[in-house]
Design a protein around this motif. Structure first.
Motif, mmCIF file in Angstrom:
data_model
loop_
_atom_site.group_PDB
_atom_site.id
_atom_site.type_symbol
_atom_site.label_atom_id
_atom_site.label_comp_id
_atom_site.label_asym_id
_atom_site.label_seq_id
_atom_site.Cartn_x
_atom_site.Cartn_y
_atom_site.Cartn_z
ATOM 1 N N ARG A 159 0.804 -1.217 0.000
ATOM 2 C CA ARG A 159 0.000 0.000 0.000
ATOM 3 C C ARG A 159 0.840 1.272 0.000
ATOM 4 O O ARG A 159 0.416 2.282 -0.513
ATOM 5 N N ALA A 160 2.009 1.241 0.640
ATOM 6 C CA ALA A 160 2.796 2.480 0.739
ATOM 7 C C ALA A 160 4.285 2.141 0.807
ATOM 8 O O ALA A 160 4.679 1.071 1.264
ATOM 9 N N LEU A 199 8.280 3.816 1.812
ATOM 10 C CA LEU A 199 9.174 4.846 2.330
ATOM 11 C C LEU A 199 10.550 4.558 1.748
ATOM 12 O O LEU A 199 10.940 3.391 1.637
ATOM 13 N N VAL A 216 13.110 8.372 -8.171
ATOM 14 C CA VAL A 216 11.794 8.535 -7.547
ATOM 15 C C VAL A 216 10.688 8.200 -8.553
ATOM 16 O O VAL A 216 9.695 7.551 -8.203
ATOM 17 N N THR A 247 7.812 5.399 -7.920
ATOM 18 C CA THR A 247 6.366 5.662 -7.992
ATOM 19 C C THR A 247 5.713 4.829 -9.088
ATOM 20 O O THR A 247 4.591 4.356 -8.927
ATOM 21 N N ALA A 266 5.467 1.352 -7.709
ATOM 22 C CA ALA A 266 4.439 1.375 -6.662
ATOM 23 C C ALA A 266 3.049 1.335 -7.291
ATOM 24 O O ALA A 266 2.181 0.580 -6.851
ATOM 25 N N ALA A 267 2.858 2.125 -8.350
ATOM 26 C CA ALA A 267 1.550 2.183 -9.010
ATOM 27 C C ALA A 267 1.170 0.820 -9.598
ATOM 28 O O ALA A 267 0.004 0.425 -9.552
ATOM 29 N N ALA A 295 0.363 0.754 -4.901
ATOM 30 C CA ALA A 295 0.904 1.410 -3.705
ATOM 31 C C ALA A 295 1.316 2.846 -4.023
ATOM 32 O O ALA A 295 1.308 3.274 -5.174
ATOM 33 N N THR A 296 1.689 3.583 -2.994
ATOM 34 C CA THR A 296 2.019 5.006 -3.099
ATOM 35 C C THR A 296 3.317 5.275 -2.341
ATOM 36 O O THR A 296 3.515 4.735 -1.256
ATOM 37 N N LEU A 297 4.167 6.122 -2.894
ATOM 38 C CA LEU A 297 5.357 6.554 -2.160
ATOM 39 C C LEU A 297 4.924 7.569 -1.115
ATOM 40 O O LEU A 297 4.384 8.622 -1.449
ATOM 41 N N ALA A 298 5.158 7.252 0.165
ATOM 42 C CA ALA A 298 4.614 8.081 1.246
ATOM 43 C C ALA A 298 5.630 9.033 1.843
ATOM 44 O O ALA A 298 5.256 10.053 2.420
ATOM 45 N N GLY A 299 6.913 8.731 1.753
ATOM 46 C CA GLY A 299 7.900 9.598 2.386
ATOM 47 C C GLY A 299 9.275 8.996 2.323
ATOM 48 O O GLY A 299 9.492 7.984 1.651
ATOM 49 N N THR A 315 11.317 0.744 2.277
ATOM 50 C CA THR A 315 10.423 0.060 3.200
ATOM 51 C C THR A 315 9.043 0.013 2.567
ATOM 52 O O THR A 315 8.499 1.047 2.194
ATOM 53 N N LEU A 318 5.067 -1.032 3.035
ATOM 54 C CA LEU A 318 4.032 -1.304 4.026
ATOM 55 C C LEU A 318 2.787 -1.772 3.294
ATOM 56 O O LEU A 318 2.457 -1.251 2.231
#
Lengths: 320, 320
Positions: free
Chosen positions: A89-90, A92, A110, A114, A117-118, A122-126, A140, A142
């Protein structure tokens, strides 16, 4: 000072760490060190995994651009979530990079994170950005656990069917191509640069009753052995059930390599291998490659066509 | 290739990354890049932050043993959770280390991580171990958010009281001591080696109605400026409200340093600074150090005794 990490080995060091930590008495960590990802109860069910790529060790900059490094790093961390039956889902990211790194390189990395992740939803959160001598990308992942519980490495039962989802051997073939100074076949090079893990197959396997699961990052036999030892079974792989795709076959003869070497010992494709009860209906992406036998005659481990595999060809980050 | 990361600066690079990612349309990341930690909705409310320590950059091995590196790395990541009003619950660690690292060093590092985790009520849940040229320790902290929502950097209002919880200036004083070749006063050296962040003060501040919060890792004025700019206020710090502890006073005269330099510009103590409505009752650990004013005359930023601070003395990982 005692032995070095190289002497102890990656897995020896991790075992020692796991022993020193013990089990969590706070009820937060429901599954800790030793599997693909940790499972935590922080209120909801959260699953987490970290994966690190060091320049010159996990990728060579002349073979992988920044965007590809980002996709690979994200894929490696997120496949660990899928291998527990979870949904990424996310993300880091920790980026340790030399000060003279072009900002464009970071932006492309980056973008790769992303994008991958897509692919998995999922989404890059930080993240964190620090200066270092050498580039080190740590991701990481999550995720959420939709099923009743995580599918670990330790649940395979005698009599279970062993099955695989996703490509296996392509990244290793691509690495051979690049190592010999070639840039084609393009499909194999691309498979090495950007893996295509079968993310949805993880939760599908969990829903279908998978008893154990792992993703293939170090090598098919090497990772199956982690699963077999954790489950105390002997996994017998039938190579006839691992058909060699045409692309691998053609390149293997051009490069004079046995394509089974790529398929059995190659890593980095992040296929999922799982064990299922004999009567379970395998999810669509999975195909049968072997069987879990009792460990009574040859011990827990991996065999190919009934012959115990020595364990050579797996990857230990410290023993090279 | 465009500018390097050093030319763009740490914060410039992070801004560029944040712009390229945009906001999450999936509803998973409720607060992304740009604050102390990310807030994710993975079912329950999860809060996450990653913090990386590179040998020779964030610590010098002759000044910090493995256990101290572990405690510092865990503290840095977990204080970011507290600075959002969250409670740290679990840690993941990525260790990139040379192969000839003594296994004992890794074990001591892990001991430090678990000790500091225990101080904050958290557990080491998992991690990754890879070989690298240089040691790089990256800690991801995951936590729960007990209050109604995260306390960000951006919520300070004109008229708010600015307050601090925890030690400030001790680590910088310890660094001065070590830099000049001394090993005492021991209390200051220890403060540099192992910070003692006021973890519970984060959720307490949130419950007391804190409008904005940040932890002091780069320097009191530097981090207050991040908060002031994000909130579009001018924060006026009154140094008379920052009493100099006896230990700092004695050492400052022995080393011929203005102790306010340590207190205003020093990082690494991981104090929490927060803004509160004027009529809020400050939680026990917080003491008032200034006030948030309108940005109309001098712009958003930080002033000391009414004089705008130039911004020198803060830390940028890439500009050194």
């Amino acid at each position: 000072m005692g032995e070095t990490v190289a002497e102890l080995g990656e897995f020896g060091m991790i075992s020692r760490i796991a022993e020193s930590i013990g089990t969590d008495t706070r009820g937060v960590v429901t599954l800790g060190i030793g599997d693909d990802a940790a499972v935590m109860n922080l209120g909801g069910a959260t699953i987490a995994s970290v994966d690190t790529m060091v320049e010159g060790r996990h990728y060579r900059p002349e073979w992988c651009g920044a965007q590809e490094v980002g996709r690979r790093a994200a894929a490696a961390a997120m496949t660990d979530i899928a291998a527990m039956g979870g949904v990424p889902r996310a993300l880091l990211v920790s980026l340790a990079i030399p000060s003279d790194t072009p900002a464009q390189w970071v932006s492309e990395l980056v973008a790769g994170l992303t994008e991958e992740a897509a692919v998995a939803g999922a989404t890059l959160a930080g993240g964190d950005l620090v200066a270092a001598e050498n580039t080190c990308v740590s991701v990481t992942a999550l995720g959420a656990l939709p099923g009743p519980g995580p599918v670990t490495r330790a649940g395979a039962q005698v009599g279970d069917v062993v099955a695989i989802a996703g490509r296996q051997g392509w990244a290793a073939a691509g690495l051979t191509v690049l190592s010999r100074g070639f840039r084609s076949p393009r499909a194999l090079v691309a498979a090495y640069q950007v893996p295509t893990p079968p993310y949805p197959s993880g939760p599908e396997a969990a829903a279908a009753g998978a008893t154990a699961m792992i993703d293939v990052s170090d090598g098919l036999l090497a990772d199956l052995r982690h699963l077999a030892v954790a489950s105390d079974v002997l996994i017998d792989v039938d190579p006839d059930q691992l058909p060699v795709p045409d692309q691998l076959l053609e390149t293997s003869s051009a490069f004079n390599v046995d394509p089974l070497t790529w398929i059995l010992a190659g890593g980095d494709d992040h296929a999922l291998v799982a064990t299922f009860p004999e009567d379970a209906a395998l999810p669509a992406m999975f195909s049968r490659i072997g069987r879990a036998l009792g460990p009574d005659t040859q011990g827990a481990g991996v065999a190919v066509n009934g012959r115990l595999w020595s364990g050579r060809g797996g990857h230990d980050h410290f023993k090279g």
